[in-house]
Write an enzyme that holds these catalytic residues in place. Structure first.
Site, PDB file in Angstrom:
ATOM      1  N   LYS A  99       0.877  -1.184   0.000  1.00 23.97           N
ATOM      2  CA  LYS A  99       0.000   0.000   0.000  1.00 23.97           C
ATOM      3  C   LYS A  99       0.905   1.222   0.000  1.00 23.97           C
ATOM      4  O   LYS A  99       1.657   1.457   0.951  1.00 23.97           O
ATOM      5  CB  LYS A  99      -0.903   0.012   1.231  1.00 23.97           C
ATOM      6  CG  LYS A  99      -1.806   1.242   1.290  1.00 23.97           C
ATOM      7  CD  LYS A  99      -2.511   1.362   2.621  1.00 23.97           C
ATOM      8  CE  LYS A  99      -3.263   2.685   2.688  1.00 23.97           C
ATOM      9  NZ  LYS A  99      -3.759   2.984   4.059  1.00 23.97           N
ATOM     10  N   GLY A 160      -7.352   9.353   9.775  1.00 27.00           N
ATOM     11  CA  GLY A 160      -7.485   9.415  11.225  1.00 27.00           C
ATOM     12  C   GLY A 160      -8.459  10.450  11.742  1.00 27.00           C
ATOM     13  O   GLY A 160      -8.613  10.610  12.956  1.00 27.00           O
ATOM     14  N   ALA A 186      -9.397   5.866   4.706  1.00 32.17           N
ATOM     15  CA  ALA A 186      -9.140   7.073   5.499  1.00 32.17           C
ATOM     16  C   ALA A 186     -10.393   7.898   5.752  1.00 32.17           C
ATOM     17  O   ALA A 186     -11.169   8.178   4.838  1.00 32.17           O
ATOM     18  CB  ALA A 186      -8.078   7.960   4.852  1.00 32.17           C
ATOM     19  N   GLY A 187     -10.568   8.260   7.010  1.00 32.21           N
ATOM     20  CA  GLY A 187     -11.646   9.154   7.415  1.00 32.21           C
ATOM     21  C   GLY A 187     -12.934   8.483   7.831  1.00 32.21           C
ATOM     22  O   GLY A 187     -13.820   9.126   8.401  1.00 32.21           O
ATOM     23  N   ASN A 208      -9.067   1.697  10.327  1.00 35.96           N
ATOM     24  CA  ASN A 208      -8.088   1.537  11.397  1.00 35.96           C
ATOM     25  C   ASN A 208      -8.478   2.356  12.621  1.00 35.96           C
ATOM     26  O   ASN A 208      -8.935   1.828  13.623  1.00 35.96           O
ATOM     27  CB  ASN A 208      -6.689   1.906  10.897  1.00 35.96           C
ATOM     28  CG  ASN A 208      -5.587   1.596  11.901  1.00 35.96           C
ATOM     29  OD1 ASN A 208      -4.412   1.707  11.606  1.00 35.96           O
ATOM     30  ND2 ASN A 208      -5.920   1.178  13.117  1.00 35.96           N
ATOM     31  N   THR A 209      -8.326   3.680  12.515  1.00 32.47           N
ATOM     32  CA  THR A 209      -8.513   4.552  13.673  1.00 32.47           C
ATOM     33  C   THR A 209      -9.868   4.371  14.346  1.00 32.47           C
ATOM     34  O   THR A 209      -9.961   4.323  15.581  1.00 32.47           O
ATOM     35  CB  THR A 209      -8.333   6.028  13.265  1.00 32.47           C
ATOM     36  OG1 THR A 209      -7.022   6.203  12.729  1.00 32.47           O
ATOM     37  CG2 THR A 209      -8.517   6.953  14.453  1.00 32.47           C
TER      38      THR A 209
END
Length: 258
Positions: A99, A160, A186-187, A208-209
């Protein structure tokens, strides 16, 4: 209409949820949360892996027989840095998946499209299965497809941030034009964001976050698993068209016949 598999890089995946390994309070919680997502691919920042210390090696906590490892080039600020990280990962026997993350902006961690494309062109020619993290840029997405990437990964909002799909209209265009999987990355901050991305026709999402920083990472991991399933089924069902005016769900035409 049903689909059993998600095809990516020559592999068939039954899960359309990819999970990150950063920010968890402990390795044990990370393992439990990953299991709860039913994922088959996890992404790992190579800068967090100490190959010299097996006890402190993040990879030692991940079952390599169960999950495909997707190394990422987090921390790279140029194409050359991203290429070097990818080569180290392959030489260390981690993976030929990569990635690409090239983020020279320290505040918003927005990806550099020009450097990302340079890295993708080199690594695809070297035989890597390249999955680039990009701004929601339809033109760049097509260039990366032409370069031989196995997917493109447009952001929903800054990494994040948990702000959801702020680039929704551009993601729609990328999905419409793409001949390779589009993975929203993301986001995404809550299960409904993931479901919305899947309803648009995204091939998968990466989280993830939102999982790692939740009060109960394992519970929200399960919620994301279910949300991705629901969003995909919604997309496959052929969602009803939005209308400007109200329309009764129980028409009263029959009354005139009495």
């Amino acid at each position: 209409m049903q689909d059993e598999f998600f095809k990516l890089g020559g592999h068939n995946f039954s899960s359309r949820l990819i999970v990150g390994t950063g920010k968890f309070n402990s390795k044990e919680i990370m393992v439990k949360a990953i299991e709860a997502t039913k994922t088959q691919m996890v992404t790992v920042a190579l800068r967090r892996v100490d190959f010299r210390n097996p006890k402190d090696n993040l990879l030692s906590y991940i079952d390599r027989k169960k999950y495909i490892i997707l190394p990422n080039t987090s921390g790279a600020q140029t194409a050359d840095e991203a290429i070097r990280i990818a080569m180290i990962a392959r030489e260390a026997g981690v993976s030929d998946w990569i990635k690409i993350e090239v983020t020279p902006d320290p505040r918003y961690l927005l990806p550099d499209g020009e450097e990302t494309l340079k890295a993708a062109q080199v690594l695809a020619k070297e035989g890597f299965k390249v999955m680039p993290y990009i701004n929601a840029d339809p033109i760049l997405a097509k260039k990366l497809e032409d370069a031989g990437c196995v997917s493109v990964m447009p952001l929903g909002s800054p990494i994040g941030s948990n702000r959801g799909l702020k680039t929704l209209e551009l993601i729609k265009i990328i999905i419409e034009q793409s001949n390779i999987p589009v993975i929203v990355d993301a986001g995404i901050g809550k299960p409904s964001d993931a479901s919305e991305a899947m309803e648009l026709g995204a091939s998968a999402v990466l989280i993830n976050t939102a999982i790692a920083t939740a009060e109960d990472p394992v519970l929200i991991a399960e919620a994301f698993h279910l949300a991705v399933l629901a969003g995909r089924k919604g997309f496959l069902s052929g969602l009803p068209i939005e209308k400007q005016k109200a329309e009764a769900s129980s028409p009263l035409d029959w009354v005139s016949k009495l």
